[in-house]
Design a protein around this motif. Sequence first.
Motif, PDB file in Angstrom:
ATOM      1  N   ALA A 187      13.642  10.650  26.289  1.00 27.99           N
ATOM      2  CA  ALA A 187      13.763   9.510  25.378  1.00 27.99           C
ATOM      3  C   ALA A 187      13.471   9.903  23.939  1.00 27.99           C
ATOM      4  O   ALA A 187      12.821  10.922  23.666  1.00 27.99           O
ATOM      5  CB  ALA A 187      12.829   8.385  25.813  1.00 27.99           C
ATOM      6  N   LEU A 188      13.956   9.063  23.045  1.00 28.43           N
ATOM      7  CA  LEU A 188      13.713   9.185  21.604  1.00 28.43           C
ATOM      8  C   LEU A 188      13.158   7.854  21.122  1.00 28.43           C
ATOM      9  O   LEU A 188      13.691   6.792  21.457  1.00 28.43           O
ATOM     10  CB  LEU A 188      15.025   9.496  20.873  1.00 28.43           C
ATOM     11  N   VAL A 189      12.085   7.911  20.342  1.00 32.21           N
ATOM     12  CA  VAL A 189      11.526   6.705  19.730  1.00 32.21           C
ATOM     13  C   VAL A 189      12.089   6.556  18.325  1.00 32.21           C
ATOM     14  O   VAL A 189      12.088   7.510  17.544  1.00 32.21           O
ATOM     15  CB  VAL A 189       9.985   6.785  19.657  1.00 32.21           C
ATOM     16  N   LEU A 190      12.560   5.365  18.011  1.00 33.43           N
ATOM     17  CA  LEU A 190      12.948   5.028  16.647  1.00 33.43           C
ATOM     18  C   LEU A 190      12.090   3.858  16.194  1.00 33.43           C
ATOM     19  O   LEU A 190      11.822   2.941  16.970  1.00 33.43           O
ATOM     20  CB  LEU A 190      14.430   4.650  16.563  1.00 33.43           C
ATOM     21  N   SER A 191      11.680   3.883  14.926  1.00 33.31           N
ATOM     22  CA  SER A 191      10.816   2.817  14.402  1.00 33.31           C
ATOM     23  C   SER A 191      11.170   2.569  12.938  1.00 33.31           C
ATOM     24  O   SER A 191      10.512   3.073  12.033  1.00 33.31           O
ATOM     25  CB  SER A 191       9.347   3.219  14.537  1.00 33.31           C
ATOM     26  N   TYR A 192      12.218   1.797  12.741  1.00 29.63           N
ATOM     27  CA  TYR A 192      12.698   1.499  11.384  1.00 29.63           C
ATOM     28  C   TYR A 192      13.061   0.028  11.274  1.00 29.63           C
ATOM     29  O   TYR A 192      13.718  -0.489  12.172  1.00 29.63           O
ATOM     30  CB  TYR A 192      13.917   2.367  11.051  1.00 29.63           C
ATOM     31  N   PRO A 193      12.632  -0.623  10.168  1.00 28.50           N
ATOM     32  CA  PRO A 193      11.787  -0.150   9.080  1.00 28.50           C
ATOM     33  C   PRO A 193      10.469   0.414   9.608  1.00 28.50           C
ATOM     34  O   PRO A 193       9.917  -0.094  10.569  1.00 28.50           O
ATOM     35  CB  PRO A 193      11.556  -1.388   8.218  1.00 28.50           C
ATOM     36  N   ASN A 194      10.005   1.444   8.899  1.00 24.61           N
ATOM     37  CA  ASN A 194       8.938   2.273   9.439  1.00 24.61           C
ATOM     38  C   ASN A 194       7.548   1.857   8.959  1.00 24.61           C
ATOM     39  O   ASN A 194       7.337   1.532   7.794  1.00 24.61           O
ATOM     40  CB  ASN A 194       9.194   3.733   9.050  1.00 24.61           C
ATOM     41  N   ASN A 195       6.638   1.877   9.885  1.00 24.54           N
ATOM     42  CA  ASN A 195       5.201   1.824   9.615  1.00 24.54           C
ATOM     43  C   ASN A 195       4.675   3.235   9.884  1.00 24.54           C
ATOM     44  O   ASN A 195       4.805   3.718  11.004  1.00 24.54           O
ATOM     45  CB  ASN A 195       4.536   0.824  10.558  1.00 24.54           C
ATOM     46  N   PRO A 196       4.206   3.969   8.868  1.00 20.02           N
ATOM     47  CA  PRO A 196       3.588   3.518   7.627  1.00 20.02           C
ATOM     48  C   PRO A 196       4.401   3.723   6.349  1.00 20.02           C
ATOM     49  O   PRO A 196       3.943   3.343   5.279  1.00 20.02           O
ATOM     50  CB  PRO A 196       2.356   4.420   7.557  1.00 20.02           C
ATOM     51  N   THR A 197       5.588   4.324   6.420  1.00 25.43           N
ATOM     52  CA  THR A 197       6.237   4.803   5.194  1.00 25.43           C
ATOM     53  C   THR A 197       7.095   3.764   4.494  1.00 25.43           C
ATOM     54  O   THR A 197       7.360   3.886   3.295  1.00 25.43           O
ATOM     55  CB  THR A 197       7.129   6.020   5.502  1.00 25.43           C
ATOM     56  N   GLY A 198       7.571   2.753   5.234  1.00 24.65           N
ATOM     57  CA  GLY A 198       8.509   1.797   4.655  1.00 24.65           C
ATOM     58  C   GLY A 198       9.938   2.301   4.641  1.00 24.65           C
ATOM     59  O   GLY A 198      10.815   1.682   4.030  1.00 24.65           O
ATOM     60  N   ALA A 199      10.208   3.412   5.321  1.00 21.14           N
ATOM     61  CA  ALA A 199      11.559   3.979   5.360  1.00 21.14           C
ATOM     62  C   ALA A 199      12.501   3.098   6.184  1.00 21.14           C
ATOM     63  O   ALA A 199      12.079   2.407   7.113  1.00 21.14           O
ATOM     64  CB  ALA A 199      11.522   5.381   5.952  1.00 21.14           C
ATOM     65  N   VAL A 200      13.767   3.166   5.833  1.00 19.85           N
ATOM     66  CA  VAL A 200      14.822   2.424   6.530  1.00 19.85           C
ATOM     67  C   VAL A 200      15.973   3.376   6.820  1.00 19.85           C
ATOM     68  O   VAL A 200      16.258   4.277   6.023  1.00 19.85           O
ATOM     69  CB  VAL A 200      15.299   1.233   5.663  1.00 19.85           C
ATOM     70  N   MET A 201      16.621   3.192   7.955  1.00 23.25           N
ATOM     71  CA  MET A 201      17.790   4.002   8.314  1.00 23.25           C
ATOM     72  C   MET A 201      19.057   3.174   8.124  1.00 23.25           C
ATOM     73  O   MET A 201      19.136   2.027   8.578  1.00 23.25           O
ATOM     74  CB  MET A 201      17.687   4.455   9.769  1.00 23.25           C
ATOM     75  N   THR A 202      20.058   3.752   7.468  1.00 24.52           N
ATOM     76  CA  THR A 202      21.344   3.094   7.309  1.00 24.52           C
ATOM     77  C   THR A 202      22.189   3.308   8.569  1.00 24.52           C
ATOM     78  O   THR A 202      21.849   4.109   9.446  1.00 24.52           O
ATOM     79  CB  THR A 202      22.104   3.658   6.106  1.00 24.52           C
ATOM     80  N   ARG A 203      23.313   2.614   8.640  1.00 27.40           N
ATOM     81  CA  ARG A 203      24.225   2.813   9.766  1.00 27.40           C
ATOM     82  C   ARG A 203      24.682   4.268   9.835  1.00 27.40           C
ATOM     83  O   ARG A 203      24.749   4.854  10.925  1.00 27.40           O
ATOM     84  CB  ARG A 203      25.436   1.885   9.638  1.00 27.40           C
ATOM     85  N   GLU A 204      24.976   4.853   8.694  1.00 27.71           N
ATOM     86  CA  GLU A 204      25.422   6.254   8.676  1.00 27.71           C
ATOM     87  C   GLU A 204      24.325   7.187   9.191  1.00 27.71           C
ATOM     88  O   GLU A 204      24.606   8.144   9.930  1.00 27.71           O
ATOM     89  CB  GLU A 204      25.835   6.665   7.252  1.00 27.71           C
TER      90      GLU A 204
END
Length: 420
Positions: A187-204
């Motif tokens: 498995a892979l964990v994704l956590s976006y918008p991210n705690n603690p950084t505030g990062a966001v992943m776009t569709r691309e």
Amino acid sequence: MTDGQISEKNKKLTMAKPALWRPEAHLSTTVRDMPPSGIRKFFDIVVEMEDVISLGVGEPDFPTPWHIREACIYSLEGGNTSYTSNKGLPELREVLAESVEEDLALDYDPEDEILITTGVSEAVDLAFRATLNSGDEVIVPQPCYVAYVPDVLLAGGVPRPVATRLSEEFKLRPEDFAGEINERTKALVLSYPNNPTGAVMTREDLEEIADLVVENDLLVISDEVYDKLTYDGKHVSFAQLEGMQERTVLLNGLSKSSAMTGWRIGYAFGDPAIIGAMTKVHQYTMLCAPTMAQVAAVEAVRRGEEEVMAMKREYDRRRRLFVSELERLGLPCFEPKGAFYAFPSIQGTGLSSEEFSEELLKEERVAAVPGNAFGESGEGFIRCSYATSKEEILEAIDRIERFLANLEARGRSGKGIKKV
């Protein structure tokens, strides 16, 4: 058996017992060796101090909107205090199915593809326990929420942390984890918008990852509890990508967006087989989320959007103010695109994350979380929540400025900090 034989037997039994009872010898080695939460450990100190400005705990400073609280009150007055279905109130699952279809164009059957949990934290735990066998490996991008690695361990899995970087805006790139994948990776964990950084992943960004997910037949556990708090553009879920809904366990809740942290309402969307397995674990542990909280959640999902947007606008104002002030002080800070955290670098001070946080708290009564609480790649940063008033943010900035000036005066700050 004669009296002499009984006496001799009792003597042997007594000699066989250890001299002292040692309860720690009976602990699970996994739990025994697990460090306490880096957040809670630090804030145990805070509660004993006065005049502290807390930028630490990830909790909205707004009360739960009144109409949501009122729905709970009416539920209690009506005596609605019994168990619900293990899966949660049918009405809540139905409104969530409608909501996720409207927001993300995703179709989930409320009967067997949605589970109501006691907060998103339980949903994370259930997802791992329902899917991992002993020795299965899970890719965990860091910095990240503190529970992911311990939850993998508690489920018998093996966490494989991978670092994300400030230079990449803390986004996960395929090259970050491709080399960590092997025959045991599940498995892979994704956590976006991210705690603690505030990062966001776009569709691309997500599409680049999706190729690796398919190639290696991975399950994706996507914690999207901050989805409503995305500031630039609209949130994109990994489950929205072509062919990814069936591979994704989508986790969400109302704690952050609707200011309902204490209500403990989370939910999971996913394939019926996975949701069914999560429900099995849930029914033997939590049984169901609190009934009156579920009733309130129906009201929040149906009629709470206006308050969510109002809180988001206020967080956005605070975000821009706080980041600009941190930059003015010489603390480089990635501008968060989501959630309500800033993650400034303190590397220029020459202090470690823990040293900086502890000294700032001791000297100026400002509480922030050491970045290394979120994984090794968080070292050199601190997490500051701007889910607090503008007045407290400005007061915190004044105190941080004074702290940096004192470091400079004592000759302890590094070259990366401007003189203040």
